[in-house]
Design a protein around this motif. Structure first.
Motif, PDB file in Angstrom:
ATOM      1  N   PHE A 197       0.864  -1.313   0.084  1.00  9.20           N
ATOM      2  CA  PHE A 197       0.024  -0.090  -0.001  1.00  9.20           C
ATOM      3  C   PHE A 197       0.856   1.153   0.090  1.00  9.20           C
ATOM      4  CE2 PHE A 197      -4.342  -1.293   2.151  1.00  9.20           C
ATOM      5  CZ  PHE A 197      -4.681  -2.225   1.091  1.00  9.20           C
ATOM      6  N   CYS A 207      -0.262   4.286   1.627  1.00  5.26           N
ATOM      7  CA  CYS A 207      -1.659   5.222   2.214  1.00  5.26           C
ATOM      8  C   CYS A 207      -1.005   6.627   2.387  1.00  5.26           C
ATOM      9  CB  CYS A 207      -1.799   4.685   3.766  1.00  5.26           C
ATOM     10  SG  CYS A 207      -2.137   2.741   3.664  1.00  5.26           S
ATOM     11  N   TYR A 209      -1.448   8.851   4.410  1.00  5.58           N
ATOM     12  CA  TYR A 209      -1.297   9.505   5.717  1.00  5.58           C
ATOM     13  C   TYR A 209       0.181   8.712   6.456  1.00  5.58           C
ATOM     14  CZ  TYR A 209      -3.853   5.497   7.158  1.00  5.58           C
ATOM     15  OH  TYR A 209      -4.499   4.224   7.181  1.00  5.58           O
ATOM     16  N   CYS A 210       0.649   7.514   5.598  1.00  5.78           N
ATOM     17  CA  CYS A 210       1.795   6.579   6.320  1.00  5.78           C
ATOM     18  C   CYS A 210       2.921   7.537   7.030  1.00  5.78           C
ATOM     19  CB  CYS A 210       2.218   5.628   5.217  1.00  5.78           C
ATOM     20  SG  CYS A 210       3.296   4.610   5.891  1.00  5.78           S
ATOM     21  N   VAL A 255       8.802   2.082   3.642  1.00  7.81           N
ATOM     22  CA  VAL A 255       7.893   1.566   2.866  1.00  7.81           C
ATOM     23  C   VAL A 255       8.732   1.606   1.440  1.00  7.81           C
ATOM     24  CG1 VAL A 255       5.804   1.768   1.413  1.00  7.81           C
ATOM     25  CG2 VAL A 255       5.863   1.567   3.695  1.00  7.81           C
ATOM     26  N   GLY A 267       5.306  -2.771  10.261  1.00  6.30           N
ATOM     27  CA  GLY A 267       5.960  -2.716   8.965  1.00  6.30           C
ATOM     28  C   GLY A 267       5.863  -1.139   8.765  1.00  6.30           C
ATOM     29  N   GLY A 268       5.938  -1.081   7.199  1.00  5.66           N
ATOM     30  CA  GLY A 268       5.459  -1.866   6.208  1.00  5.66           C
ATOM     31  C   GLY A 268       4.451  -3.011   6.631  1.00  5.66           C
ATOM     32  N   ASP A 279      -5.465  -3.062   9.712  1.00 10.44           N
ATOM     33  CA  ASP A 279      -6.342  -1.810   9.369  1.00 10.44           C
ATOM     34  C   ASP A 279      -7.460  -1.996   8.737  1.00 10.44           C
ATOM     35  OD1 ASP A 279      -4.053  -0.760  10.568  1.00 10.44           O
ATOM     36  OD2 ASP A 279      -2.970  -0.671   8.778  1.00 10.44           O
ATOM     37  N   LYS A 306      -8.858   0.637   6.239  1.00 10.93           N
ATOM     38  CA  LYS A 306      -8.126   1.955   5.897  1.00 10.93           C
ATOM     39  C   LYS A 306      -9.456   2.985   5.555  1.00 10.93           C
ATOM     40  CE  LYS A 306      -4.099   0.775   5.664  1.00 10.93           C
ATOM     41  NZ  LYS A 306      -3.300   1.408   6.738  1.00 10.93           N
TER      42      LYS A 306
HETATM   43  S1  SF4 Z   1       3.064   0.694   6.363  1.00 12.78           S
HETATM   44 FE1  SF4 Z   1       0.678   0.992   6.801  1.00 12.78          FE
HETATM   45  S2  SF4 Z   1       0.163   2.813   6.720  1.00 12.78           S
HETATM   46 FE2  SF4 Z   1       2.120   2.794   5.584  1.00 12.78          FE
HETATM   47  S3  SF4 Z   1       1.657   2.324   3.375  1.00 12.78           S
HETATM   48 FE3  SF4 Z   1       1.790   0.225   4.409  1.00 12.78          FE
HETATM   49  S4  SF4 Z   1      -0.520  -0.182   5.226  1.00 12.78           S
HETATM   50 FE4  SF4 Z   1      -0.369   2.102   4.822  1.00 12.78          FE
END
Ligand code: SF4
Length: 251
Positions: free
Chosen positions: A31, A33, A35-36, A42, A74-75, A132, A134
């Motif tokens: 993903f 995201c 807001y990560c 990542v 993580g990740g 999560d 989302k």
């Molecule tokens: S670590 Fe979590 S918040 Fe960040 S991109 Fe991956 S799923 Fe989304």
């Protein structure tokens, strides 16, 4: 086997309700995201050195009796084929817990790998899962928050993971990070109805300090009182009686 563990927090009181844990950060995510906060982990995991597992185990042995378990985050940990051997290794490593006490393992996941979740739970390797949610369970809405194309197939995988947790015997929580521009109050309650009967559904406030999408720095999080009221309403909803006909995968 090499385990490219990219981060290690010795002690956390906030990652697993009621437990004192060490936290291991695993690299990469499927993903993006918006807001990560872990976006470097990542996107650029190679920027971080690996924490040797032997050193982590030595550290844990020194603190035997103090640490209840390990949080794998993580990740997205379920992406890695070495997650299973890593957990087996940690569970069986000698001297991490007092005699007769087993080391707890908590997994943080975005729920995109239900087969991994099922396999780990089936082997009894997970003591707690935080998954999560989302956003609204519609493919385009979910994808817009997760920052990647998802499609109906991707959404079905999320739904499958939800069902695995709802119907499994283990302990778990669902959680949603609330970005006010991404998800509205009523949509949160709709999500809560989808996981009615869940053991926990935790709302987390969005932190605008270092999101992947810098434009989110200008978004004000929900105020604390609103957040508290929403959590109370969510707690009520998940406790509502679940009709047996609702225990089915919906898409
Ligand atoms: S670590 Fe979590 S918040 Fe960040 S991109 Fe991956 S799923 Fe989304």
């Amino acid at each position: 086997m090499d385990y490219p563990i990219k981060g290690f927090i010795e002690t956390s009181f906030s990652d697993w309700p009621g437990k004192v844990v060490a936290v291991l950060f695993l690299p990469s995510c499927n993903f993006r995201c918006l807001y990560c906060h872990n976006h470097e982990l990542v996107f650029l995991p190679e920027k971080y050195p690996d924490f040797p597992l032997e050193e982590i185990v030595k550290n844990l042995r020194k603190r035997k009796g103090w640490i209840d378990g390990i949080c794998l985050t993580g990740g997205e940990p379920t992406l890695h084929p070495w997650l299973l051997p890593l957990i087996r290794y940690l569970k069986s490593a000698a001297g991490l817990t007092p005699p007769g006490v087993s080391l707890g393992i908590k997994l943080d996941t975005n729920g995109t790998r239900p087969e991994v979740l099922q396999g780990l739970m089936g082997e009894g390797l997970l003591d707690y899962v935080a998954m999560d949610l989302k956003g609204p369970l519609e493919a385009h809405r979910y994808a817009s928050i997760a920052g990647v194309p998802l499609g109906e197939e991707g959404l079905a995988r999320i739904q499958a993971s939800i069902q695995i947790l709802l119907q499994g015997p283990g302990d778990y929580e669902f959680r949603t990070t609330l970005v006010p521009t991404f998800i509205g109050e009523e949509e949160v309650y709709t999500l809560a109805r989808r996981v009615r009967g869940a053991k926990r559904y935790t709302l987390q406030n969005f932190d605008p300090r270092d999101p992947l999408d810098e434009s989110l720095k200008n978004v004000a999080p929900f105020d604390e009182q609103t957040l508290r009221q929403m959590q109370e309403r969510v707690n009520e909803i998940i406790k509502e009686k679940v009709a047996s006909s609702e225990f089915q995968v919906s898409s």
